[in-house]
Scaffold this active site. Structure first.
Site, PDB file in Angstrom:
ATOM      1  CG  HIS A 173      -1.986  -1.141   0.873  1.00  0.00           C
ATOM      2  ND1 HIS A 173      -3.061  -0.966   0.041  1.00  0.00           N
ATOM      3  CD2 HIS A 173      -1.966  -2.450   1.191  1.00  0.00           C
ATOM      4  CE1 HIS A 173      -3.677  -2.119  -0.097  1.00  0.00           C
ATOM      5  NE2 HIS A 173      -3.036  -3.038   0.591  1.00  0.00           N
ATOM      6  CD  GLU A 197     -11.134  -8.069  -6.822  1.00  0.00           C
ATOM      7  OE1 GLU A 197     -10.033  -7.565  -6.632  1.00  0.00           O
ATOM      8  OE2 GLU A 197     -12.172  -7.685  -6.257  1.00  0.00           O
ATOM      9  CG  ASP A 238      -6.843  -9.106  -5.145  1.00  0.00           C
ATOM     10  OD1 ASP A 238      -5.925  -9.679  -4.521  1.00  0.00           O
ATOM     11  OD2 ASP A 238      -7.601  -8.271  -4.616  1.00  0.00           O
ATOM     12  CB  CYS A 249      -9.341  -0.259 -11.508  1.00  0.00           C
ATOM     13  SG  CYS A 249      -9.922  -1.696 -10.610  1.00  0.00           S
TER      14      CYS A 249
END
Lengths: 551, 85
Positions: A188, A430, A454, A501
């Protein structure tokens, strides 16, 4: 000069002092103290510091003419010296012969509990104010700096690794770049750095140590190198690269206002990924044409209790209005796996990536889901909001989500609250399962958006958080790209659009493959918009091939 | 000792904002200022206790001031209640 080699995860050059992030030690341990008067003096000092901070905050708000906030801070300052509160703290200290930290927390909890027990929802909510005040006194007692960075000037922030909840609390205006000992390109911190458009490197290892704090550094986010007190030669090279970067930035700015279209006329929707309303500024700065992914997790990660419908509504409405009619795809809560939130009280899982996460939590906890959906539909009256559900594996899940939407719309209608009944509903692709049944899923929704991190993790059975899976975690793998093609074909057969995305969307090398597959939308971090636009405008969609799919 | 009765008209009752302002007002005086609802009496300077009384719109409260400047205190408090609550 010390050279530290890590993995570059966000491009750019930055120079500044290194600051090693100290994780606030928030654990409060009850200790027996021998000198109670000294402990009381510490408390008095922390109270004085708290009041000074609150008065400074009130003063700042007064200058900005927000009178309500002024009163809020003044009231907090009064809480700090409230007779009963202080008496309660002191009596805990005297009765139990204990440290001030323990006593402040106990007293704070007692008073918060007293308000929380009242039958008035407004007063119940004030329990949070008491906890806030107790927290401030505790921070001052323990020397914790809110925002995590105790420096007047912006710094290169070093850390072992940063949890999502930690990055949220950081004062972003003080960060020039990130360098972490662990982590990966999918962590992150890396995603945050790319959103902010600042350099970052990870996997620097133990050579990146706290002893280097305060020393002048250069960081190159492309090569993943951190130079501590660089020599003259390195300095000259870095300065040149920095100049080039500024030059490139200027050239890319000519792309602002241009259309996202290939030389042969294929249009692409070029959107942005954001993590909080404050990121919208970066979207405007880089001329993003919409928001392809608004991660709603920040609302949950930054709170200590479930965010209310109004809090969520405010955040969604702010973004919808700021985007002035451009599409804003908001993803419903995607916690679990690597993003944990204490108050959800989730059971510990052996394998959280495959556990209770994202839409699975929502479908198991209809009240949590309902609150978020109400906030989303209320915001839909203020812009072009689209709702996106993550981690879909089955058609029944989508139908259940849609039923929940219908229910919420019926409620709002009955209450006379405005919303847009035509709000688009989409899902994340995903999981391999979603790809395999994409034809059935496409009939249920208005759009697909592929989460490549993912999808790669689940297709290749590779943990995206693991540091040492490097070469095995390959988003360019033909299996991942073929999955992308299958989902795209299914979407187009049903007449809906499909986007990406995930981080792969910003990969310029992959653009010809995306054009060949027929991807309609790319949602990337704001800083990646202009380079991608320049590449799109030089491409010829017709001549792009599927060779990377290995078929 | 001076006192007056007052019926709360603010829709939210004595919530945090006026409670804070009220405590601030009461602190200006040497007199001990109290508020009574039913059989509960608290000092006006006890901010958290004041909030915890849960005084709502329509409740009747009694305000008392006792001390050297009780006349000024009660006048100021009466004006405050009329203006804010």
């Amino acid at each position: 000069m010390i050279t530290i080699q890590g993995k570059g995860v966000s491009k750019g050059i930055a120079k500044g002092k290194l600051y090693f992030y100290r994780r606030p030690d928030t654990e409060i341990v009850k200790q027996t103290v021998s000198d109670l008067d000294a402990e009381k003096a510490r408390l008095a000092e922390a109270q004085a510091a708290s009041i000074a901070q609150l008065e400074a905050l009130a003063e700042k708000c007064r200058a900005e003419a927000s009178e309500d906030t002024v009163v809020l801070f003044e009231t907090h300052a009064m809480f700090v010296e409230d007779e009963d509160f202080v008496e309660c703290i002191t009596s805990v200290m005297e009765d139990e012969n204990c440290n001030a930290e323990y006593a402040v927390r106990e007293a704070g909890e007692q008073f918060a509990a007293m308000l929380a027990a009242m039958d008035d929802p407004y007063m119940q909510a004030r329990a949070a104010d008491i906890r806030d005040v107790a927290g401030r006194i505790l921070n001052n007692l323990m020397g914790i700096v809110p925002g995590g960075i105790d420096s007047e000037e912006p710094v290169i922030l070093a850390a072992d690794d940063l949890a999502p909840s930690e990055t949220l609390q950081l004062d972003k205006s003080k960060i020039l770049a990130f360098a972490t000992q662990g982590g990966s390109g999918n962590s992150h911190t890396a995603i945050l750095a790319r959103t902010m458009g600042i350099p970052a490197l990870c996997g620097a290892g133990a050579t990146l140590e706290e002893a280097h704090s305060g020393r002048l550094c250069y960081i190159d986010g492309e090569t993943g190198v951190l130079y501590i007190e660089p020599d003259a030669l390195t300095l000259a090279a870095m300065n040149e690269k920095y100049e080039q970067q500024q030059e490139m930035k200027k050239l890319l700015e000519t792309m602002i206002g241009q259309e996202d279209i290939t030389l042969d006329g294929r249009k692409m929707m070029l959107y942005c990924n954001i993590g909080s309303p404050e990121d919208v500024a970066a979207v405007h700065l880089n001329d993003g044409q919409g928001i392809g992914l608004f991660r709603s997790e920040f609302l949950y990660l930054s709170a200590s209790d479930y965010p209310t419908e109004d809090e969520q509504f405010e955040a969604y409405r702010t973004v919808a209005q700021a985007m002035k009619g451009k599409r804003v795809v908001i993803r419903t809560l995607d916690i679990g796996a690597d993003k944990q939130v204490d108050y959800f009280e989730m059971q510990k899982e052996e394998n959280p990536a495959m556990g209770l996460r994202a839409i699975r939590i929502c479908l198991n906890r209809p009240e949590v889901f309902r609150t978020q959906l109400r906030a989303l539909y209320r915001a839909s009256a203020y812009g072009k909001v689209a709702i996106m559900f993550p981690m879909i594996t089955s058609v029944w899940e989508v139908r259940e989500c849609k039923r929940a939407c219908q229910k919420v719309m019926a409620e709002l209608k009955a209450e006379g609250i405005p919303f847009n009944a035509e709000t688009e509903i989409g899902i994340m692709i995903e999981t391999p399962s979603a790809v395999l049944i994409a034809d059935a899923l496409a009939k249920e929704v208005d759009f697909f958006s592929v989460g490549t991190n993912d999808l790669t993790q689940y297709t290749l059975a590779c943990d995206r958080q693991a540091n040492d899976l490097g070469k095995f975690f390959d988003p360019h793998h033909p299996a991942v790209l073929r999955a992308l093609k299958m989902a795209t074909d299914a979407a187009h057969a049903a007449g809906i659009w499909i986007g990406i995305c995930g981080e792969l969307g910003a990969d310029l090398e992959m653009l010809p493959t995306f054009l060949a597959i027929g991807i309609d939308e790319l949602s990337v971090s704001p800083a990646a918009v202009l380079p991608l636009r320049a590449a799109i405008r030089q491409s010829i969609a017709k001549t792009c091939t599927l060779e990377k799919l290995g078929c | 000792m001076k006192q007056f009765d007052y019926t709360i008209t603010d829709a939210l009752g004595i919530h945090a904002r006026p409670a804070g302002l009220l405590a601030k007002e009461a602190k200006q005086f040497q007199s001990v200022c109290t508020i009574t609802k039913g059989d509960v009496t608290k000092k006006l300077t006890q901010l958290m206790m004041l909030m915890s009384m849960g005084i709502k719109c329509g409740d009747v409260v009694t305000i008392k001031a006792e001390g050297a400047d009780e006349d000024a205190a009660i006048a100021a408090l009466e004006a405050f209640f009329k203006a804010n609550l």
